[in-house]
Motif scaffolding. Structure first.
Motif, PDB file in Angstrom:
ATOM      1  N   ARG A  96     -96.367 -35.165  -7.015  1.00 31.24           N
ATOM      2  CA  ARG A  96     -97.136 -34.339  -7.952  1.00 31.24           C
ATOM      3  C   ARG A  96     -96.531 -32.954  -8.102  1.00 31.24           C
ATOM      4  O   ARG A  96     -96.643 -32.325  -9.157  1.00 31.24           O
ATOM      5  N   LYS A  97     -95.872 -32.481  -7.049  1.00 26.66           N
ATOM      6  CA  LYS A  97     -95.271 -31.153  -7.101  1.00 26.66           C
ATOM      7  C   LYS A  97     -93.802 -31.192  -7.516  1.00 26.66           C
ATOM      8  O   LYS A  97     -93.077 -30.221  -7.339  1.00 26.66           O
ATOM      9  N   GLY A  98     -93.378 -32.333  -8.050  1.00 27.85           N
ATOM     10  CA  GLY A  98     -92.040 -32.394  -8.630  1.00 27.85           C
ATOM     11  C   GLY A  98     -90.980 -33.061  -7.792  1.00 27.85           C
ATOM     12  O   GLY A  98     -89.797 -33.006  -8.137  1.00 27.85           O
ATOM     13  N   GLY A  99     -91.353 -33.692  -6.675  1.00 27.58           N
ATOM     14  CA  GLY A  99     -90.369 -34.376  -5.847  1.00 27.58           C
ATOM     15  C   GLY A  99     -89.664 -35.486  -6.614  1.00 27.58           C
ATOM     16  O   GLY A  99     -90.277 -36.163  -7.442  1.00 27.58           O
ATOM     17  N   TYR A 100     -88.392 -35.676  -6.330  1.00 28.24           N
ATOM     18  CA  TYR A 100     -87.612 -36.677  -7.061  1.00 28.24           C
ATOM     19  C   TYR A 100     -87.770 -38.070  -6.462  1.00 28.24           C
ATOM     20  O   TYR A 100     -87.896 -39.058  -7.184  1.00 28.24           O
ATOM     21  N   ALA A 101     -87.746 -38.153  -5.129  1.00 26.01           N
ATOM     22  CA  ALA A 101     -87.846 -39.463  -4.474  1.00 26.01           C
ATOM     23  C   ALA A 101     -88.415 -39.293  -3.075  1.00 26.01           C
ATOM     24  O   ALA A 101     -88.354 -38.209  -2.485  1.00 26.01           O
ATOM     25  N   PHE A 102     -88.964 -40.376  -2.550  1.00 28.40           N
ATOM     26  CA  PHE A 102     -89.544 -40.372  -1.207  1.00 28.40           C
ATOM     27  C   PHE A 102     -89.064 -41.641  -0.510  1.00 28.40           C
ATOM     28  O   PHE A 102     -89.445 -42.747  -0.890  1.00 28.40           O
ATOM     29  N   LEU A 103     -88.204 -41.481   0.499  1.00 26.55           N
ATOM     30  CA  LEU A 103     -87.631 -42.617   1.210  1.00 26.55           C
ATOM     31  C   LEU A 103     -88.230 -42.713   2.610  1.00 26.55           C
ATOM     32  O   LEU A 103     -88.417 -41.700   3.284  1.00 26.55           O
ATOM     33  N   LEU A 104     -88.512 -43.928   3.037  1.00 25.57           N
ATOM     34  CA  LEU A 104     -89.100 -44.147   4.353  1.00 25.57           C
ATOM     35  C   LEU A 104     -88.054 -44.651   5.341  1.00 25.57           C
ATOM     36  O   LEU A 104     -87.177 -45.446   4.994  1.00 25.57           O
ATOM     37  N   LYS A 105     -88.140 -44.164   6.573  1.00 30.04           N
ATOM     38  CA  LYS A 105     -87.248 -44.615   7.638  1.00 30.04           C
ATOM     39  C   LYS A 105     -87.680 -45.998   8.114  1.00 30.04           C
ATOM     40  O   LYS A 105     -88.867 -46.315   8.073  1.00 30.04           O
ATOM     41  N   PRO A 106     -86.747 -46.831   8.590  1.00 29.40           N
ATOM     42  CA  PRO A 106     -85.300 -46.583   8.673  1.00 29.40           C
ATOM     43  C   PRO A 106     -84.659 -46.591   7.286  1.00 29.40           C
ATOM     44  O   PRO A 106     -85.028 -47.394   6.434  1.00 29.40           O
ATOM     45  N   ILE A 107     -83.714 -45.686   7.110  1.00 29.00           N
ATOM     46  CA  ILE A 107     -83.099 -45.495   5.803  1.00 29.00           C
ATOM     47  C   ILE A 107     -82.005 -46.531   5.556  1.00 29.00           C
ATOM     48  O   ILE A 107     -81.141 -46.763   6.406  1.00 29.00           O
ATOM     49  N   ASP A 108     -82.069 -47.147   4.400  1.00 26.09           N
ATOM     50  CA  ASP A 108     -80.992 -48.027   3.960  1.00 26.09           C
ATOM     51  C   ASP A 108     -79.908 -47.153   3.323  1.00 26.09           C
ATOM     52  O   ASP A 108     -80.181 -46.425   2.360  1.00 26.09           O
TER      53      ASP A 108
END
Length: 231
Positions: A123-135
């Motif tokens: 909502r505040k403009g973030g581009y992406a949100f990735l969850l660990k473990p990261i691919d």
């Protein structure tokens, strides 16, 4: 240090700067993570991918250091930011640097995040949100797309600045003439409304179009709309 050594050092610095500028043109990745091993991994990864990478261990270090570190480098950029940090969190960083997200997309990483945090980031403009473990493939794809977006926005900003600079060259009378042209007025109508000679209208119109780099009415309209100044 003798003169020969001084020349070698100067040449080395110039070479290093040139290499950094070449990498920066591909992309600058800022990393914020309090885990030193993870920071090192990201630095190696992004360096191998041909990017410039600056890594920070705290929000304060990022906020104060990013401008200085990349001061002489131009290129698309993005921020890879862990949400959970001691002191200020990744979301606090977003709050502090929110105005920079247009040119520097924020990519958040988290091991355990609530839906509220994810929604807040977007909502505040973030581009992406990735969850660990990261691919790694997903990470690189996300970073690459964020850098493409940043580059496009930088080009748009530079183009807008160029158009605005051209518009600023217009005299007050040239602006008045062009505004009426864009309203659909003919030269005789402009002459009547501004109470100036028809020949003077034509001269102002010609000069204005030359300054704006417009060869015809279509190009003039496009420039005016993109600059958002004459409309």
């Amino acid at each position: 240090m003798n003169q020969s050594t001084m020349f070698n050092v100067t040449e080395l610095r110039a070479t290093s700067q040139a290499q950094a500028e070449q990498r920066a043109a591909k992309g600058i990745v800022f990393v914020l993570d309090d885990d030193p091993s993870i920071r090192s991994s990201y630095e190696r990864l992004f360096t191998l991918e041909g990017f410039v990478c600056f890594a920070y261990d705290s929000a304060e270090a990022l906020i104060t250091g990013r401008t200085i570190d990349a001061e002489r480098l131009n290129g698309p950029r993005c921020l890879l930011c862990d949400v959970s940090l001691p002191g200020k969190s990744g979301l606090d960083v977003q709050e502090a640097l929110g105005s920079e997200q247009a040119m520097m997309p924020f990519i958040f990483i988290s091991g355990v995040s609530s839906e509220v945090e994810v929604v807040q980031a977007y909502r505040k403009g973030g581009y992406a949100f990735l969850l660990k473990p990261i691919d790694i493939s997903e990470l690189l794809a996300t970073v690459s797309s964020a850098l493409v977006l940043s580059g496009n926005r930088q080009q748009e900003s530079a183009e807008l600045a160029r158009l605005q600079a051209m518009v600023m060259q217009l005299t007050e009378r040239e602006r008045a003439v062009i505004k009426l042209v864009l309203e659909g007025c003919t030269n005789p109508q402009i002459s009547d409304r501004l109470r100036i000679a028809l020949r003077t209208v034509k001269v102002h119109r010609q000069h204005a179009m030359q300054k704006l780099g417009a060869k015809n009415l279509v190009e003039l309209t496009r420039t005016a709309l993109r600059s958002s100044i004459l409309c």
